[in-house]
Design an enzyme around this catalytic site. Structure first.
Site, PDB file in Angstrom:
ATOM      1  N   ASP A  75       0.798  -1.301   0.000  1.00  0.00           N
ATOM      2  CA  ASP A  75      -0.185   0.052  -0.042  1.00  0.00           C
ATOM      3  C   ASP A  75       0.927   1.507   0.123  1.00  0.00           C
ATOM      4  OD1 ASP A  75       0.542  -0.721   2.923  1.00  0.00           O
ATOM      5  OD2 ASP A  75      -0.838   0.851   3.567  1.00  0.00           O
ATOM      6  N   GLU A 140       0.056  -0.890   6.071  1.00  0.00           N
ATOM      7  CA  GLU A 140       1.198  -0.120   6.662  1.00  0.00           C
ATOM      8  C   GLU A 140       0.962   1.523   6.825  1.00  0.00           C
ATOM      9  OE1 GLU A 140       5.168   1.455   7.778  1.00  0.00           O
ATOM     10  OE2 GLU A 140       3.780   2.073   6.037  1.00  0.00           O
TER      11      GLU A 140
END
Length: 397
Positions: A75, A140
Site C-alpha cells: 500500500d 502499513e
C-alpha cells in the site's frame, strides 16, 4: 517479464494504484511473480468493525528451517496533486537515471528487489536449504489495524515460525548502504483536558482560565529532559502537537482547554514506567505553578490511545553481521546501526523473531515525484542476494 529484473518488477507494482486500503492489483501482481518461483501464496483478508477490510499476502518457499522472512507493504500514500508530478504517479516512467512513481522507495522498490534477489538465488543454486517467506500487508500506510499484526497472528496460528526477518523499508538517509535499522524508539501519545470556568476577560476573578493550568502541565512535560539517551538510542523527546480551546471570541475566557502530545522514547522506559513518570510530572505541576497563584490545583484529565509503539532493540549478531557484510561487499560502506526515525511494522514482528530493516534511500518517500535511482535497484538486489546466501549459510551456526 523476468522476476530477476528489479526494474521490471517495480514498474509492474507501481502501475497498481494500491492507495491504502485498496489492493489495487499489487498483491495479485506479487503473487504472479512468486508462484512461478515455487512459493505457496495465500491472500488473507483482515477485518475489524469500523475499519475497512484489508487484503494481505503470505507466501512461503520450503517447509523446514531455518526460516527467513521478508516483510513489507504494497500500500502507498495518496499521490496528492497529480498534475504537480513530472510523470503520472502510477505510470512508472524511467526518466534519465531515475524511475518515477508512488511507492518507488516506500516501499514497492524494496519488494521488487527482494523478489529479484530470490529469483537470482534460485536460478543460481536452487531453493535455499530452509524456508523463505514474504509477509506483505496492504495497511502499513493506514491505521495498521488490519495488516501486519493480524497477518502475523493468522500465520502463527497456522503453525508458521520464523528465525529472522528483514523489513525492506527505505532506511538510508543519503546513499544506499548508509544505515540499517536495528530497533525503533517507542511511541506514546496522550490527550490532556483542563477544566476551567468560562467568563469575561475583563473580570478574571470571576473565571478560571484553563489555559494557565494547561501551560503549567505542558511545561512540566517539556522540561527537564526525560533521559539523556543510551548506547543505542537518542534521548527521549516529547512534543506538544496541539493546544485547543474551541474558543473563537477574543474577549471570552474559555471553559476548557486541551492538548495533545507524543513522546518517542528510548529503552530507559517501558509503557508503564513512562506513563507513571508523565503522571508524576502532571500531578506536581497541577498542585503548584506560577501561572495560577492562589488557585486550587489544576483540574485535569488525561486519556491514552490504546495502541502504544513499544521500544525494541535487535541483538541478533548472525542477522546483523550477514546484512552488514552484504552491504559492504556491494557498496563499500560500513552501515550505521541505528534506531532513529518513526515506527514501522517491525514493532509487531519483533514479538515473533529478530528483525532488522534495510531498503532504499528515503529522501523522496511520500513526496511529489517520488523516485528511485535505477542503479540503486540493481545494487539493492545484489545486497539482498548476498544477504540471503550468507544468512542461510550461517543460520545453523
Amino acid at each position: 517479464m523476468t522476476t530477476t529484473d528489479p526494474v521490471a518488477n517495480l514498474q509492474t507494482l507501481i502501475r497498481c494504484p494500491s492507495v491504502t486500503p485498496a489492493e489495487g492489483g499489487a498483491l495479485a501482481a506479487l503473487e504472479a511473480m512468486l508462484a512461478p518461483l515455487g512459493f505457496a501464496v495465500e491472500r488473507m483478508v483482515a477485518r475489524e468493525d469500523g475499519t475497512p477490510d484489508v487484503e494481505n499476502l503470505y507466501a512461503r518457499l520450503g517447509s523446514d528451517g531455518p526460516h527467513l522472512m521478508f516483510a513489507g507493504h504494497t500500500d502507498v500514500v495518496p499521490p496528492g496533486d497529480e498534475t504537480a508530478w513530472t510523470h503520472p504517479p502510477f505510470s512508472a516512467v524511467i526518466d534519465g537515471t531515475e524511475l518515477f512513481g508512488r511507492g518507488a522507495v516506500d516501499m514497492k522498490g524494496g519488494i521488487a528487489c527482494f523478489v529479484a534477489a530470490v529469483a537470482r538465488v534460485i536460478e543460481k543454486q536452487g531453493a535455499p536449504k530452509g524456508s523463505l517467506s514474504f509477509l506483505i500487508t496492504g495497511d502499513e500506510e493506514g491505521p495498521s489495524i488490519n495488516g501486519t499484526e493480524k497477518l502475523l497472528k493468522w500465520a502463527e496460528e497456522r503453525g508458521e515460525r520464523w528465525d529472522a526477518c528483514l523489513v525492506g523499508e527505505p532506511t538510508n538517509p543519503d546513499a544506499l548502504g548508509d544505515m540499517i535499522k536495528i530497533g525503533r524508539r517507542g511511541s506514546l501519545s496522550g490527550y490532556i483536558t483542563v477544566e476551567g470556568v468560562q467568563g469575561h476577560v475583563a473580570y478574571p476573578h470571576l473565571a478560571d482560565n484553563p489555559l494557565r493550568g494547561l501551560l503549567q502541565l505542558t511545561h512540566a512535560l517539556l522540561d527537564p529532559p526525560f533521559d539523556h539517551g543510551t548506547d543505542h538510542f537518542p534521548p527521549s523527546n516529547l512534543e506538544v502537537t496541539s493546544i485547543d480551546t474551541g474558543n473563537k471570541a477574543v474577549n471570552v475566557i474559555p471553559a476548557r482547554a486541551s492538548a495533545a502530545f507524543n513522546i518517542r522514547f528510548s529503552d530507559v522506559w517501558n509503557e508503564a514506567s513512562l506513563k507513571a513518570e508523565i503522571m508524576r510530572r502532571l500531578d506536581g505541576a497541577a498542585a503548584t505553578g506560577p501561572l495560577r497563584s492562589g488557585r486550587a490545583p489544576v483540574n485535569y484529565t488525561i486519556t491514552w490511545p490504546e495502541r502504544v509503539g513499544q521500544v525494541f532493540l535487535t541483538r541478533n549478531d548472525a542477522l546483523i553481521s550477514s546484512l552488514s557484510a552484504a552491504i559492504n561487499a556491494v557498496t563499500g560502506k560500513q552501515p550505521v546501526l541505528s534506531t532513529t526515525g518513526g515506527t514501522s511494522d517491525a514493532r509487531f514482528i519483533k514479538n515473533y523473531c529478530p528483525v532488522v530493516e534495510f531498503g532504499l534511500v528515503g529522501q523522496t518517500m511520500h513526496k511529489i515525484d517520488e523516485r528511485v535511482a535505477v542503479a540503486d535497484l540493481e545494487k539493492l538486489t545484489e545486497i539482498y542476494q548476498s544477504f540471503i546466501e550468507s544468512w542461510f549459510e550461517h543460520a545453523g551456526d
